[in-house]
Design a protein around this motif. Structure first.
Motif, short mmCIF file in Angstrom:
data_model
loop_
_atom_site.label_atom_id
_atom_site.label_comp_id
_atom_site.label_asym_id
_atom_site.label_seq_id
_atom_site.Cartn_x
_atom_site.Cartn_y
_atom_site.Cartn_z
N LEU A 25 0.83 -1.21 0.00
CA LEU A 25 0.00 0.00 0.00
C LEU A 25 0.87 1.26 0.00
O LEU A 25 0.39 2.34 -0.32
CB LEU A 25 -0.93 -0.03 1.22
N GLY A 26 2.14 1.12 0.34
CA GLY A 26 3.06 2.26 0.28
C GLY A 26 3.66 2.66 1.61
O GLY A 26 4.46 3.61 1.66
N LEU A 27 3.31 1.98 2.70
CA LEU A 27 3.91 2.30 3.98
C LEU A 27 5.31 1.72 4.04
O LEU A 27 5.61 0.72 3.38
CB LEU A 27 3.06 1.76 5.13
N ASP A 28 6.16 2.33 4.83
CA ASP A 28 7.54 1.86 5.01
C ASP A 28 7.67 1.19 6.37
O ASP A 28 7.22 1.73 7.38
CB ASP A 28 8.51 3.04 4.96
N LEU A 29 8.30 0.02 6.38
CA LEU A 29 8.60 -0.68 7.64
C LEU A 29 9.77 0.05 8.28
O LEU A 29 10.86 0.13 7.71
CB LEU A 29 8.95 -2.13 7.37
N VAL A 30 9.54 0.61 9.47
CA VAL A 30 10.60 1.37 10.14
C VAL A 30 11.19 0.62 11.33
O VAL A 30 12.23 1.03 11.85
CB VAL A 30 10.13 2.78 10.58
N GLY A 31 10.58 -0.47 11.73
CA GLY A 31 11.13 -1.25 12.83
C GLY A 31 10.29 -2.46 13.15
O GLY A 31 9.08 -2.48 12.89
N ALA A 95 -5.17 7.85 1.95
CA ALA A 95 -5.25 8.59 0.70
C ALA A 95 -4.26 7.93 -0.27
O ALA A 95 -3.11 7.67 0.10
CB ALA A 95 -4.88 10.05 0.92
N VAL A 96 -4.72 7.64 -1.48
CA VAL A 96 -3.86 7.04 -2.51
C VAL A 96 -3.90 7.92 -3.75
O VAL A 96 -4.87 8.63 -4.00
CB VAL A 96 -4.28 5.59 -2.84
N LEU A 99 -6.21 4.91 -7.32
CA LEU A 99 -7.00 3.88 -6.66
C LEU A 99 -7.01 2.57 -7.46
O LEU A 99 -6.87 1.49 -6.89
CB LEU A 99 -8.42 4.38 -6.40
N ASP A 100 -7.17 2.65 -8.77
CA ASP A 100 -7.21 1.43 -9.58
C ASP A 100 -5.91 0.66 -9.50
O ASP A 100 -5.91 -0.56 -9.31
CB ASP A 100 -7.56 1.76 -11.03
N ASP A 101 -4.77 1.35 -9.61
CA ASP A 101 -3.48 0.70 -9.50
C ASP A 101 -3.28 0.10 -8.11
O ASP A 101 -2.78 -1.02 -7.96
CB ASP A 101 -2.35 1.70 -9.81
N THR A 102 -3.69 0.84 -7.09
CA THR A 102 -3.56 0.35 -5.71
C THR A 102 -4.35 -0.94 -5.52
O THR A 102 -3.85 -1.91 -4.96
CB THR A 102 -4.03 1.43 -4.71
#
Length: 150
Positions: A25-31, A95-96, A99-102
């Motif tokens: 979805l675009g979030l980054d793993l920070v820990g 918020a994206v 939407l279709d690509d997501t």
């Protein structure tokens, strides 16, 4: 006075699958770590707890999502498939930009639309709710520009 929302927490069973969904979805793993010890049980009211957590962050750095997998004590209730009008935690909305690509990318993670359609709200948003891994309810919103054709 509150200065910001620090994070939102979601308890999961399959931490790797849910991390994969939210990073897609675009979030980054920070820990990622295991939390245990007397101090943690005093905070949550669960003495002897042992919890594997992962912290993810939105690309703008302002929003964080904490995923928790309880090792001890065992999970006592499951609300993941509750309908959208259930009391308590409902969903988190993202918020994206497309939407279709997501939606296309999230389908590989078992994502299902809650309704059979993406809905347009006036000339402002295209919106939908999806269920990701483990039935987690997520809202997705694409802001429409004046030239959008959705």
């Amino acid at each position: 006075m509150t200065t910001r929302i620090d994070n939102m927490g979601i308890v999961v069973d399959d931490l790797d699958a849910v991390i994969g969904f939210f990073t897609e979805l675009g979030l980054d793993l920070v820990g990622r770590t295991t939390i245990e010890g007397d101090w943690s049980g005093r905070v949550t009211g669960l003495p002897g707890q042992r919890v594997e957590i992962a912290m993810l962050q939105t690309p703008d750095g302002h929003g964080r999502l904490e995923l928790s997998r309880f090792i001890e004590p065992a999970v006592v209730a499951d609300h993941r498939r509750a309908p959208v009008n259930a009391l308590g935690y409902l969903r988190v909305m993202f918020a994206v930009d497309d939407l279709d690509d997501t939606l296309d990318r999230l389908r590989a993670h078992g994502t299902e639309l809650v309704s059979d359609e993406v809905v347009r709200y006036e000339d402002v948003y295209r919106l939908c709710y999806v269920r990701g891994p483990e039935g987690i309810l997520v809202g997705l919103a694409e802001e429409l520009g004046s030239s959008s054709q959705a």
